[in-house]
Design an enzyme around this catalytic site. Structure first.
Site, mmCIF file in Angstrom:
data_model
loop_
_atom_site.group_PDB
_atom_site.id
_atom_site.type_symbol
_atom_site.label_atom_id
_atom_site.label_comp_id
_atom_site.label_asym_id
_atom_site.label_seq_id
_atom_site.Cartn_x
_atom_site.Cartn_y
_atom_site.Cartn_z
ATOM 1 N N LYS A 129 32.773 1.038 52.596
ATOM 2 C CA LYS A 129 31.327 0.933 52.372
ATOM 3 C C LYS A 129 31.022 0.441 50.962
ATOM 4 O O LYS A 129 30.223 -0.483 50.764
ATOM 5 C CB LYS A 129 30.656 2.283 52.612
ATOM 6 C CG LYS A 129 29.142 2.259 52.437
ATOM 7 C CD LYS A 129 28.538 3.631 52.685
ATOM 8 C CE LYS A 129 28.839 4.578 51.555
ATOM 9 N NZ LYS A 129 28.145 5.879 51.692
ATOM 10 N N ASP A 147 25.942 3.029 55.726
ATOM 11 C CA ASP A 147 25.773 4.388 55.203
ATOM 12 C C ASP A 147 25.021 5.204 56.239
ATOM 13 O O ASP A 147 24.850 4.778 57.387
ATOM 14 C CB ASP A 147 25.049 4.363 53.861
ATOM 15 C CG ASP A 147 23.594 3.891 53.987
ATOM 16 O OD1 ASP A 147 23.185 3.450 55.096
ATOM 17 O OD2 ASP A 147 22.869 3.966 52.990
#
Length: 224
Positions: A129, A147
């Site tokens: 991420k 997220d």
């Protein structure tokens, strides 16, 4: 991340229309983390795990004044980094990671942040991420960092349902029209942060409600 109630996946035409609406409203969406260069962006994203962007920005203001480069960060040392970011959750571990990744950038990458996911993920405290955020924001690569906000919005709306963040990332890569890929991450995170909220989505003011599969839509609160 727990998936939302299962909904029918949006078709390509609806996905196209949905992102066209986002583009119409905000053609150039921006992230909310403050940074000076690729290195400070990387550090800010590492620090943002389980913390708010507002909180990170407050902590990094002085940190980045003192250490805008890997060499300056290493010169600060772990103790001073720790002191400067102690208002952020998990600050002790994050301080060690920031120091260590700065050392590695100097030793292996000439003090520069590599524009490569594998190289970024090899750094302490950097996962997929975080790497995707840096690649997207600084290097303008059409990556999507999933997220909690993107995970929720993608499942709740039917845009790109998936059981894991990686499932959702892959689904979004297939679903988002190429011309909207660069900004898709920001549109979705901002939408999830301010409108499609976790506990009570504000459907009455949602710009993409006509394509969203979430039911029942949350009505305008009484008195608003």
């Amino acid at each position: 991340m727990a998936t939302a109630k299962k909904v029918k996946k949006l078709g390509r035409a609806d996905a196209e229309a949905l992102f066209a609406r986002f583009h119409e409203i905000e053609p150039e969406p921006k992230g909310e983390l403050d940074y000076l260069n690729a290195f400070t962006l990387l550090v800010a994203v590492v620090l943002s795990a389980q913390a708010t962007d507002v909180g990170v920005n407050k902590a990094t203001k002085r940190l980045f004044e003192l250490a805008p480069t890997p060499a300056a960060m290493v010169a600060l040392g772990v103790e001073q980094i720790t002191e400067l970011i102690k208002t952020i959750g998990l600050y002790r571990g994050k301080a060690k990671n920031v120091f260590a990744l700065s050392q590695i950038l100097i030793e292996k990458h000439g003090g520069e942040v590599p524009p490569d996911r594998a190289a970024l993920e090899a750094l302490p405290g950097v996962g997929r991420k975080t790497a995707n955020v840096v690649l997207n924001i600084y290097f303008k690569q059409p990556t999507i960092a999933v997220d909690t906000h993107l995970f929720r919005v993608s499942n709740r709306t039917g845009l790109a349902p998936g059981k894991t963040p990686l499932d959702v990332e892959k689904a979004l890569t297939r679903q988002v029209p190429e011309r909207f890929m660069l900004h898709a991450h920001h549109w979705l995170i901002l939408h999830g942060r301010y409108i499609c909220k976790a506990r009570k989505p504000e459907c009455w003011r949602c710009p993409i409600a006509e394509w969203c599969r979430f039911e029942p839509k949350t009505p305008l609160p009484v008195g608003r």
